[in-house]
Design a protein around this motif. Structure first.
Motif, short mmCIF file in Angstrom:
data_model
loop_
_atom_site.label_atom_id
_atom_site.label_comp_id
_atom_site.label_asym_id
_atom_site.label_seq_id
_atom_site.Cartn_x
_atom_site.Cartn_y
_atom_site.Cartn_z
N ALA A 113 29.32 32.62 -87.01
CA ALA A 113 28.61 33.62 -86.21
C ALA A 113 27.35 33.05 -85.60
CB ALA A 113 28.27 34.83 -87.09
N GLN A 114 26.79 31.98 -86.16
CA GLN A 114 25.55 31.41 -85.64
C GLN A 114 25.75 30.56 -84.40
OE1 GLN A 114 26.54 31.25 -88.79
NE2 GLN A 114 25.09 32.63 -89.81
N VAL A 115 26.98 30.20 -84.06
CA VAL A 115 27.24 29.30 -82.94
C VAL A 115 28.18 29.99 -81.95
CG1 VAL A 115 27.96 27.00 -82.24
CG2 VAL A 115 26.97 27.35 -84.50
N PHE A 116 27.62 30.81 -81.09
CA PHE A 116 28.41 31.52 -80.07
C PHE A 116 29.62 32.19 -80.69
CE2 PHE A 116 26.29 28.04 -77.70
CZ PHE A 116 25.49 28.83 -76.90
N GLY A 117 29.39 32.94 -81.75
CA GLY A 117 30.46 33.62 -82.47
C GLY A 117 30.31 35.12 -82.40
N SER A 118 30.63 35.78 -83.50
CA SER A 118 30.66 37.25 -83.53
C SER A 118 29.28 37.86 -83.30
CB SER A 118 31.23 37.72 -84.87
OG SER A 118 30.47 37.21 -85.95
N ALA A 119 28.22 37.23 -83.83
CA ALA A 119 26.89 37.80 -83.65
C ALA A 119 26.50 37.83 -82.17
CB ALA A 119 25.87 36.99 -84.44
N GLY A 120 26.76 36.73 -81.47
CA GLY A 120 26.46 36.71 -80.04
C GLY A 120 27.31 37.69 -79.26
N MET A 121 28.55 37.89 -79.66
CA MET A 121 29.42 38.83 -78.96
C MET A 121 28.93 40.27 -79.13
SD MET A 121 32.03 39.03 -76.98
CE MET A 121 33.18 37.66 -77.18
N VAL A 122 28.55 40.63 -80.35
CA VAL A 122 28.02 41.98 -80.59
C VAL A 122 26.74 42.20 -79.80
CG1 VAL A 122 27.05 43.53 -82.33
CG2 VAL A 122 29.10 42.20 -82.85
N ARG A 123 25.85 41.22 -79.85
CA ARG A 123 24.58 41.34 -79.12
C ARG A 123 24.81 41.50 -77.63
NH1 ARG A 123 22.47 35.91 -78.90
NH2 ARG A 123 23.90 35.92 -77.11
N ASN A 124 25.67 40.67 -77.04
CA ASN A 124 25.92 40.75 -75.61
C ASN A 124 26.61 42.04 -75.22
OD1 ASN A 124 24.75 38.28 -75.46
ND2 ASN A 124 26.52 37.22 -74.61
N THR A 125 27.48 42.56 -76.10
CA THR A 125 28.13 43.83 -75.82
C THR A 125 27.12 44.96 -75.79
OG1 THR A 125 30.18 43.05 -76.87
CG2 THR A 125 29.92 45.43 -76.57
N LEU A 126 26.21 44.97 -76.76
CA LEU A 126 25.18 46.02 -76.78
C LEU A 126 24.31 45.95 -75.54
CD1 LEU A 126 24.03 45.85 -80.52
CD2 LEU A 126 25.46 47.59 -79.45
N GLY A 127 23.85 44.75 -75.19
CA GLY A 127 23.01 44.62 -74.01
C GLY A 127 23.72 44.99 -72.73
N ALA A 128 24.99 44.57 -72.61
CA ALA A 128 25.76 44.87 -71.41
C ALA A 128 25.98 46.38 -71.26
CB ALA A 128 27.09 44.13 -71.44
N VAL A 129 26.31 47.04 -72.36
CA VAL A 129 26.52 48.48 -72.30
C VAL A 129 25.22 49.21 -71.97
CG1 VAL A 129 27.18 50.52 -73.63
CG2 VAL A 129 28.49 48.42 -73.84
N GLY A 130 24.10 48.71 -72.50
CA GLY A 130 22.82 49.33 -72.18
C GLY A 130 22.49 49.26 -70.70
N ILE A 131 22.70 48.08 -70.10
CA ILE A 131 22.44 47.95 -68.66
C ILE A 131 23.41 48.83 -67.86
CG2 ILE A 131 22.39 46.34 -66.73
CD1 ILE A 131 21.73 44.13 -68.71
N THR A 132 24.67 48.87 -68.29
CA THR A 132 25.66 49.68 -67.59
C THR A 132 25.34 51.16 -67.68
OG1 THR A 132 27.36 48.01 -68.03
CG2 THR A 132 28.12 50.21 -67.44
N ALA A 133 24.89 51.61 -68.85
CA ALA A 133 24.54 53.02 -69.00
C ALA A 133 23.37 53.39 -68.09
CB ALA A 133 24.19 53.32 -70.45
N ALA A 134 22.37 52.51 -68.02
CA ALA A 134 21.27 52.76 -67.10
C ALA A 134 21.75 52.73 -65.65
CB ALA A 134 20.17 51.73 -67.31
N GLY A 135 22.69 51.84 -65.34
CA GLY A 135 23.26 51.79 -64.00
C GLY A 135 24.00 53.06 -63.63
N ALA A 136 24.66 53.68 -64.62
CA ALA A 136 25.35 54.94 -64.36
C ALA A 136 24.37 56.04 -64.00
CB ALA A 136 26.18 55.34 -65.57
N VAL A 137 23.21 56.03 -64.62
CA VAL A 137 22.19 57.03 -64.31
C VAL A 137 21.61 56.81 -62.92
CG1 VAL A 137 19.95 57.97 -65.01
CG2 VAL A 137 21.63 57.32 -66.75
#
Length: 208
Positions: A113-137
């Motif tokens: 998880a420390q090397v471009f694994g599950s932790a990075g995927m979860v983090r990027n998913t959260l950030g991407a959804v946050g930007i997308t939700a703001a974009g929807a508004v």
């Protein structure tokens, strides 16, 4: 004479899922996870974890775009005049889909998880959804994916995946557990989720 067939009306949950394109979003999660599992499982990806960097951008982009499309409401006027407030339902909708996307995509990335694994995927998913939700508004559900794509593309093209240290602006390119990258992604997710829960997606016309 045959008696008429009794048709069972769809449930309220089924109608809600159909109106918000939730089956399409779930199918997008599955496709993104399968693509991630196939590419990340290649021998060269195991030998060089940096080859997973495009996956940590592409898969969250696909998942967040599907979630963004599901934020569209066909009866905004009815939502605003409902007896019960809609913000808890909008927030629950976003939280559930985000949790599903993050879990499925994280499980599709093998290795540490420390090397471009599950932790990075979860983090990027959260950030991407946050930007997308703001974009929807700001721009409407159908165009909500554009700010996320522009930001991820700019970061991917300008930042080096082998850069060292914590860089808040380039959090999608960080390996995984960096505090600054997580703080940036979580802040974007909280802000985007709050904006969408309170305001909802911007109204659009039939083709808007």
């Amino acid at each position: 004479m045959n008696s008429p067939r009794r048709v069972t009306p769809p449930t309220a949950l089924a109608l809600y899922a159909r109106s918000r394109a939730i089956p399409t979003a779930l199918a997008a999660f599955a496709c993104a996870a399968l693509l991630t599992l196939w590419v990340a499982g290649r021998p060269d990806a195991f030998l060089d974890p940096y080859r997973r960097v495009p996956l940590l951008s592409l898969a969250p982009l696909l998942a967040s775009a599907a979630i963004g499309l599901s934020l569209h409401s066909y009866a905004r006027d009815l939502d605003e005049t409902a007896v019960r407030p809609w913000w808890p339902r909008r927030l629950a909708h976003l939280l559930v889909l985000t949790a599903l996307a993050a879990t499925v995509l994280a499980l599709a990335v093998p290795g540490q998880a420390q090397v471009f694994g599950s932790a990075g995927m979860v983090r990027n998913t959260l950030g991407a959804v946050g930007i997308t939700a703001a974009g929807a508004v700001l721009f409407g559900a159908r165009a909500s994916w554009m700010p996320t794509m522009l930001y991820f593309s700019a970061v991917y093209l300008s930042a080096s995946p082998r850069m060292s240290g914590e860089t808040i602006l380039t959090w999608p390119m960080q390996t995984g557990p960096q505090t600054g990258a997580w703080a940036a992604a979580l802040a974007l997710y909280v802000l985007g989720s709050a904006l969408y829960a309170v305001r909802g997606a911007r109204p659009q016309g039939p083709r808007g």
